[in-house]
Write a protein that holds these residues in place. Sequence first.
Motif, short mmCIF file in Angstrom:
data_model
loop_
_atom_site.label_atom_id
_atom_site.label_comp_id
_atom_site.label_asym_id
_atom_site.label_seq_id
_atom_site.Cartn_x
_atom_site.Cartn_y
_atom_site.Cartn_z
N GLN A 239 0.83 -1.21 0.00
CA GLN A 239 0.00 0.00 0.00
C GLN A 239 0.86 1.25 0.00
N VAL A 240 1.95 1.23 0.79
CA VAL A 240 2.87 2.37 0.81
C VAL A 240 3.49 2.58 -0.56
N ALA A 241 3.90 1.48 -1.18
CA ALA A 241 4.55 1.58 -2.49
C ALA A 241 3.61 2.17 -3.54
N ALA A 242 2.31 1.93 -3.38
CA ALA A 242 1.34 2.41 -4.38
C ALA A 242 0.71 3.75 -4.02
N SER A 243 0.97 4.27 -2.82
CA SER A 243 0.32 5.49 -2.36
C SER A 243 0.97 6.74 -2.96
N PRO A 244 0.17 7.74 -3.31
CA PRO A 244 0.73 9.02 -3.74
C PRO A 244 1.41 9.70 -2.56
N SER A 245 2.44 10.47 -2.85
CA SER A 245 3.22 11.09 -1.78
C SER A 245 3.50 12.55 -2.09
N ASN A 246 3.69 13.33 -1.01
CA ASN A 246 4.08 14.72 -1.17
C ASN A 246 5.54 14.85 -1.55
N VAL A 247 6.30 13.73 -1.41
CA VAL A 247 7.71 13.73 -1.75
C VAL A 247 7.86 13.51 -3.25
N VAL A 248 8.68 14.32 -3.89
CA VAL A 248 8.83 14.22 -5.33
C VAL A 248 9.47 12.89 -5.71
N CYS A 249 10.47 12.44 -4.95
CA CYS A 249 11.15 11.19 -5.27
C CYS A 249 10.29 10.01 -4.82
N CYS A 251 11.22 7.62 -2.59
CA CYS A 251 11.90 7.01 -1.44
C CYS A 251 10.99 6.07 -0.64
N PRO A 252 9.74 6.46 -0.32
CA PRO A 252 8.90 5.53 0.46
C PRO A 252 8.74 4.17 -0.23
N ARG A 253 8.54 4.20 -1.53
CA ARG A 253 8.39 2.93 -2.26
C ARG A 253 9.66 2.11 -2.20
N HIS A 254 10.82 2.77 -2.40
CA HIS A 254 12.09 2.06 -2.36
C HIS A 254 12.35 1.47 -0.98
N VAL A 295 14.89 -3.29 11.16
CA VAL A 295 14.42 -2.34 12.17
C VAL A 295 14.79 -0.92 11.77
N LEU A 296 16.02 -0.74 11.30
CA LEU A 296 16.46 0.59 10.85
C LEU A 296 15.57 1.12 9.73
N PHE A 297 15.29 0.27 8.75
CA PHE A 297 14.50 0.72 7.60
C PHE A 297 13.02 0.90 7.97
N GLU A 298 12.53 0.13 8.94
CA GLU A 298 11.15 0.36 9.38
C GLU A 298 11.01 1.74 10.02
N HIS A 299 12.00 2.14 10.79
CA HIS A 299 11.98 3.49 11.35
C HIS A 299 12.14 4.54 10.24
N ALA A 304 9.74 8.63 6.58
CA ALA A 304 9.48 9.03 5.20
C ALA A 304 7.98 9.13 4.94
N ALA A 305 7.20 8.20 5.52
CA ALA A 305 5.75 8.23 5.32
C ALA A 305 5.15 9.48 5.97
N ARG A 306 5.61 9.81 7.16
CA ARG A 306 5.11 11.00 7.86
C ARG A 306 5.42 12.25 7.05
N HIS A 307 6.64 12.31 6.50
CA HIS A 307 7.05 13.47 5.70
C HIS A 307 6.25 13.56 4.41
N GLY A 308 5.92 12.40 3.84
CA GLY A 308 5.22 12.39 2.57
C GLY A 308 3.71 12.37 2.69
N GLY A 309 3.19 12.41 3.93
CA GLY A 309 1.75 12.43 4.10
C GLY A 309 1.08 11.10 3.77
N ILE A 310 1.79 10.00 3.98
CA ILE A 310 1.27 8.66 3.68
C ILE A 310 0.78 8.01 4.97
#
Length: 319
Positions: A239-249, A251-254, A295-299, A304-310
């Motif tokens: 769902q995160v990978a498919a969600s629109p984001s405020n971030v231009v890049c 990154c959340p999907r990656h 664990v590092l990447f989950e944080h 990234a999700a908070r920053h991108g509004g996801i």
Amino acid sequence: MSRLAGVPVTTLRTWEQRYSAFAPAKTSGRHRLYRDADVIKARLLRQLAESGQGIGGIAHLPIQHLQQLLGTAQEPTAAALAPARRVAAVIVGAATAARFNAPGWRDHDLDGALHVRQVFVDLEEAAAGNDTARGGGEGETGILLVRLNTVHSRTYGQLMAAIERQRVQRVIVLYNYGPPALVEALRNAGLMVRREPVPDAELAELIRSVVLLDAAAAFPAAAGALIPRRRYSEASLAQVAASPSNVVCECPRHIAEIIGQLVSFEEYSEQCLNDTTEDARLHAYLRSVAGSARVLFEHALQRAARHGGIALAEDAAGP
């Protein structure tokens, strides 16, 4: 030979057949006749392997050279593999506690780093145990080591209660019998689970591996998890990978994709076949590395999700 050198028989056979470390004479009944020098060499090889040396590069060396290697400064990998902290163990099961007092354990005693703080008869007693043995003190990693004859439907709840009460950072469960679904549920909760019999050498390496990367010291985790359980399911990551984001890049999907890959590698390392103690040690180490990286990447994904509004829901499933 195995008992005197503190090396499992299967490992000795591998060193002999694959690396030509020994050339014992054989009786007419095909029994191997080792010399005192072979015992000394086996002990040196074990110590060097524990310090990070590859057996393939040293098995052919004479005893004098091995002694010189052992006396020199250790390789950087040795510092990484050695326990950096004292291990404060809370044991469930009198037989398991007695195991650490047996003469054979001295060859695998983690350089004296293991300290048994408390012994409980069963999980119920551990969950209601006193507070004096809770967790580890400064410079210590608290481990709950549980020995179960059978994993049953009440085990998960009892374990979680004992973990919360003792406030340990790591959990190792040794068991004889249990439905695969329940055993898998314990693994999904972040516990290290091994089916008996587990030799002393393998148990020592398991304890080394679980204190190698102390993820709980740097990141908040579920109570007492060995490696914190997954925070996001496959569906959430997709769902995160498919969600629109405020971030231009992207990154959340990656990041979501990387987490999925790390989860797969964790499972792969857990299921790898172990022919020798070195195999078991390597796979436990790799699983610890992959879990800590996850664990590092989950944080990172949370940030990234908070920053991108996801919208990001933590929905890791328990049993």
